[in-house]
Design a protein around this motif. Structure first.
Motif, PDB file in Angstrom:
ATOM      1  N   ARG A 403       0.717  -1.155   0.017  1.00  9.11           N
ATOM      2  CA  ARG A 403       0.080  -0.075  -0.030  1.00  9.11           C
ATOM      3  C   ARG A 403       0.767   1.123  -0.024  1.00  9.11           C
ATOM      4  NH1 ARG A 403      -3.314   2.201   5.073  1.00  9.11           N
ATOM      5  NH2 ARG A 403      -4.582   3.677   3.918  1.00  9.11           N
ATOM      6  N   ARG A 404       1.878   1.183   0.895  1.00 10.14           N
ATOM      7  CA  ARG A 404       2.994   2.366   0.790  1.00 10.14           C
ATOM      8  C   ARG A 404       3.433   2.433  -0.451  1.00 10.14           C
ATOM      9  NH1 ARG A 404       5.722   0.113   4.664  1.00 10.14           N
ATOM     10  NH2 ARG A 404       7.628   0.268   3.701  1.00 10.14           N
ATOM     11  N   VAL A 405       3.761   1.609  -1.283  1.00 10.36           N
ATOM     12  CA  VAL A 405       4.654   1.516  -2.367  1.00 10.36           C
ATOM     13  C   VAL A 405       3.470   2.435  -3.534  1.00 10.36           C
ATOM     14  CG1 VAL A 405       5.442   0.291  -4.433  1.00 10.36           C
ATOM     15  CG2 VAL A 405       6.424  -0.097  -1.928  1.00 10.36           C
ATOM     16  N   ALA A 406       2.337   1.712  -3.418  1.00 14.77           N
ATOM     17  CA  ALA A 406       1.387   2.189  -4.379  1.00 14.77           C
ATOM     18  C   ALA A 406       0.863   3.725  -4.145  1.00 14.77           C
ATOM     19  CB  ALA A 406      -0.009   1.468  -4.283  1.00 14.77           C
ATOM     20  N   MET A 407       1.050   4.307  -2.871  1.00 19.49           N
ATOM     21  CA  MET A 407       0.813   5.612  -2.512  1.00 19.49           C
ATOM     22  C   MET A 407       1.848   6.510  -2.964  1.00 19.49           C
ATOM     23  SD  MET A 407      -1.222   6.268   1.167  1.00 19.49           S
ATOM     24  CE  MET A 407      -0.772   7.834   0.745  1.00 19.49           C
ATOM     25  N   GLY A 408       3.136   5.691  -2.708  1.00 21.55           N
ATOM     26  CA  GLY A 408       4.115   6.737  -3.313  1.00 21.55           C
ATOM     27  C   GLY A 408       4.062   6.813  -4.963  1.00 21.55           C
ATOM     28  N   ALA A 409       3.915   5.913  -5.683  1.00 17.74           N
ATOM     29  CA  ALA A 409       3.801   5.894  -7.113  1.00 17.74           C
ATOM     30  C   ALA A 409       2.548   6.793  -7.519  1.00 17.74           C
ATOM     31  CB  ALA A 409       3.577   4.549  -7.795  1.00 17.74           C
ATOM     32  N   ALA A 410       1.736   6.821  -6.794  1.00 16.94           N
ATOM     33  CA  ALA A 410       0.297   7.546  -7.130  1.00 16.94           C
ATOM     34  C   ALA A 410       0.932   9.022  -6.851  1.00 16.94           C
ATOM     35  CB  ALA A 410      -0.714   7.295  -6.433  1.00 16.94           C
ATOM     36  N   ALA A 411       1.735   9.280  -5.797  1.00 16.05           N
ATOM     37  CA  ALA A 411       2.003  10.828  -5.478  1.00 16.05           C
ATOM     38  C   ALA A 411       2.923  11.218  -6.781  1.00 16.05           C
ATOM     39  CB  ALA A 411       2.998  11.042  -4.088  1.00 16.05           C
ATOM     40  N   SER A 412       3.857  10.447  -6.974  1.00 16.64           N
ATOM     41  CA  SER A 412       4.657  10.642  -8.223  1.00 16.64           C
ATOM     42  C   SER A 412       3.964  11.174  -9.455  1.00 16.64           C
ATOM     43  CB  SER A 412       5.837   9.708  -8.368  1.00 16.64           C
ATOM     44  OG  SER A 412       6.523   9.463  -7.328  1.00 16.64           O
ATOM     45  N   ALA A 413       3.009  10.229  -9.696  1.00 17.76           N
ATOM     46  CA  ALA A 413       2.359  10.321 -11.006  1.00 17.76           C
ATOM     47  C   ALA A 413       1.367  11.598 -10.872  1.00 17.76           C
ATOM     48  CB  ALA A 413       1.403   9.447 -11.230  1.00 17.76           C
ATOM     49  N   PHE A 414       0.942  11.944  -9.867  1.00 19.48           N
ATOM     50  CA  PHE A 414       0.063  13.082  -9.407  1.00 19.48           C
ATOM     51  C   PHE A 414       0.823  14.498  -9.502  1.00 19.48           C
ATOM     52  CE2 PHE A 414      -0.755  16.346  -6.064  1.00 19.48           C
ATOM     53  CZ  PHE A 414      -2.104  16.787  -6.383  1.00 19.48           C
ATOM     54  N   ALA A 415       2.203  14.394  -9.126  1.00 20.24           N
ATOM     55  CA  ALA A 415       2.941  15.638  -9.382  1.00 20.24           C
ATOM     56  C   ALA A 415       3.447  15.863 -10.579  1.00 20.24           C
ATOM     57  CB  ALA A 415       4.229  15.514  -8.455  1.00 20.24           C
ATOM     58  N   ALA A 416       3.711  14.869 -11.359  1.00 20.18           N
ATOM     59  CA  ALA A 416       4.179  14.732 -12.899  1.00 20.18           C
ATOM     60  C   ALA A 416       2.953  15.261 -13.487  1.00 20.18           C
ATOM     61  CB  ALA A 416       4.337  13.496 -13.492  1.00 20.18           C
ATOM     62  N   ARG A 417       1.548  14.709 -13.286  1.00 23.84           N
ATOM     63  CA  ARG A 417       0.430  15.213 -14.244  1.00 23.84           C
ATOM     64  C   ARG A 417       0.224  16.722 -14.176  1.00 23.84           C
ATOM     65  NH1 ARG A 417      -2.117  11.527 -12.340  1.00 23.84           N
ATOM     66  NH2 ARG A 417      -3.553  12.495 -10.851  1.00 23.84           N
ATOM     67  N   HIS A 418       0.583  17.357 -13.174  1.00 26.37           N
ATOM     68  CA  HIS A 418       0.257  18.657 -13.274  1.00 26.37           C
ATOM     69  C   HIS A 418       0.975  19.890 -13.404  1.00 26.37           C
ATOM     70  CE1 HIS A 418      -3.215  16.778 -10.664  1.00 26.37           C
ATOM     71  NE2 HIS A 418      -3.933  17.957 -11.181  1.00 26.37           N
ATOM     72  N   ARG A 419       2.290  19.360 -14.058  1.00 23.66           N
ATOM     73  CA  ARG A 419       3.480  20.335 -14.257  1.00 23.66           C
ATOM     74  C   ARG A 419       3.133  20.915 -15.468  1.00 23.66           C
ATOM     75  NH1 ARG A 419       7.300  15.721 -12.828  1.00 23.66           N
ATOM     76  NH2 ARG A 419       7.575  15.839 -10.534  1.00 23.66           N
ATOM     77  N   GLY A 420       3.769  22.224 -15.474  1.00 29.41           N
ATOM     78  CA  GLY A 420       3.668  23.012 -16.918  1.00 29.41           C
ATOM     79  C   GLY A 420       3.178  24.567 -16.600  1.00 29.41           C
TER      80      GLY A 420
END
Length: 441
Positions: A403-420
């Motif tokens: 669960r911890r790893v999945a949340m960390g991956a979701a956090a990285s994806a969330f940050a990347a998705r909103h860049r620009g």
């Protein structure tokens, strides 16, 4: 009438403000330095310097870090331009020095008095002003308009609570917010509130903090720390505020995970000694980063130089350093974001998400409501109601690695998705700098 009263009050407030600077300097010496700049008496630039000057105002540490990608992009887009960075706090100024060194000019923003602001504008002659997030000074807006200096509110946010307070002043508020040439809002909700308060040319561009990237050397430093800490479960409580560390220690004491280490990072450096004493009073063994780590590891050697092992008896590592938050995140399994267990509005959770760390945050997030809601919806963060709830969620995450790893991956994806946001903001600012007037967004 309100404007006249406001300006008259500054003649009363200004001497008291100077006294307050000296009182605060007992805990943070920087408050007694450069006081004349707060009255517009900065050296400025020479009369024969005709390069366009872009002035960016970032009140303190958080705004300065958010401005970093924007300033770097402005320097790339217009290498011929000068950059002036202003602040209101010594910690913000120190952060600016750390990030940019002598690549730009810096001073304190003057108090909002007509003569002080005029001196400031005359000394620096900005071609464009950029105010970060929430700084709205009526006299500054008036004087910029009279001096024909376009002023942009960038990365703008307006919480529901701040909106209700501002709206009470009716027409006076609309006149103030109408003084901005452009407003670049973080979210549609922010844009709606700012427009209702009288702002013109409001455009939703997103949050600049998504474009903040921790330098690679910080990640390497965090990994070196983690190797020295060992296999213990580690969580960081970042940017905690006064009164909140006690609640974090309550959660730490209630936590059932055996051998866990808490990295406690107060937001304000003048409170480091106070927080260390609090930990000791709680009967917990504390090590200070400044003592354990000595000087920051050199960037090139961060991954190679062995960090002294951290004793297993140490319960709390006090993060008493500046500019290393990314390393603290990289050394941790879970991050709790401070300013949120008490009604203080929360702090930025985006930097932790970008490192790929699961995030926990308290109930009081009115200054970061949209980012928090989006992170929770993306599975990158969990919101807790109190210290007991924080302890339960920590126990659950430490017990469930998947669960911890999945949340960390979701956090990285969330940050990347909103860049620009930086690129979009620079387009607007370059058009204003070149044309001297608003552009369609």
């Amino acid at each position: 009438m309100l404007r006249a009263i406001y300006r008259a009050l500054w003649w009363i407030v200004a001497p008291l403000a100077v006294i307050r600077l000296f009182v605060r300097s007992r805990r943070e010496r920087g408050y007694r330095e450069h006081i004349v700049e707060r009255f517009g008496r900065a050296p400025g630039r020479s009369p024969d310097d005709l390069a366009p000057l872009v002035w960016v105002h970032a009140v303190s540490v958080g705004e300065t870090r958010a401005a970093e990608p924007l300033i770097e992009a402005l320097m790339r887009a217009r290498p011929d331009a000068r950059i002036l960075l202003t602040h209101m706090t010594p910690s913000g100024r120190a952060t600016g020095e750390q990030l940019f060194g002598d690549r730009l000019a810096r001073c304190y923003l003057p108090y909002d008095m007509p003569h002080a602001v005029r001196r400031f504008l005359h000394a620096w002659r900005p071609a464009l002003g950029v105010v970060m997030e929430t700084e709205v000074w009526p006299t500054l807006l008036d004087e910029c308009r009279q001096a024909d200096v376009p002023l942009v509110l960038a990365n703008a946010r307006m919480s529901a609570r701040s909106y209700r307070r501002a709206a009470r002043f009716g027409t006076a508020t609309r006149e103030v917010f109408g003084g901005f040439t452009r407003v670049l809002a973080q979210s549609p909700a922010d844009a709606e509130r700012l427009t209702a308060l009288g702002a013109r040319q409001v455009t939703v561009l997103g949050n600049l903090k998504f474009d903040m990237t921790a330098p690679p050397e910080l990640a390497a430093r965090g990994r070196a720390w983690r190797a020295a800490i060992g296999s213990r479960p580690v969580w960081v409580a970042a940017s905690t505020r006064e009164g909140e560390e006690a609640l974090v220690l309550d959660a730490f004491s209630a936590q059932a995970t055996k051998g866990a280490l808490l990295i406690l990072v107060p937001r304000h450096p003048q409170r480091f000694d106070e927080v260390a004493a609090l930990v000791v009073r709680r009967g917990l063994s504390v090590e200070r980063r400044s003592v354990w780590g000595g000087e920051p590891l050199a960037a090139a050697a961060a991954a190679q130089v062995a960090q002294a092992p951290l004793s297993a008896d140490v319960a709390v590592l006090l993060g008493d350093s500046m500019g290393e938050l990314g390393a603290y995140y990289a050394a941790s399994d879970v991050a709790f974001i401070g300013g949120s267990l008490l009604p203080l509005g929360g702090q930025n959770l985006i930097e932790a998400c970008a490192v790929g760390v699961p995030v926990l945050i308290g109930p009081h997030v009115f200054n970061f409501a949209q980012a928090t809601a989006d992170a929770v919806a993306a599975g990158a963060a969990l919101q807790v109601s109190d210290p007991a709830h924080l302890a339960r969620e920590l126990n659950g995450l430490f017990a469930d690695r998947a669960r911890r790893v999945a949340m960390g991956a979701a956090a990285s994806a969330f940050a990347a998705r909103h860049r620009g946001t930086t690129e979009r903001s620079v387009e607007v600012l370059m058009a204003l700098l070149e044309n001297g007037n608003a552009v369609d967004g």
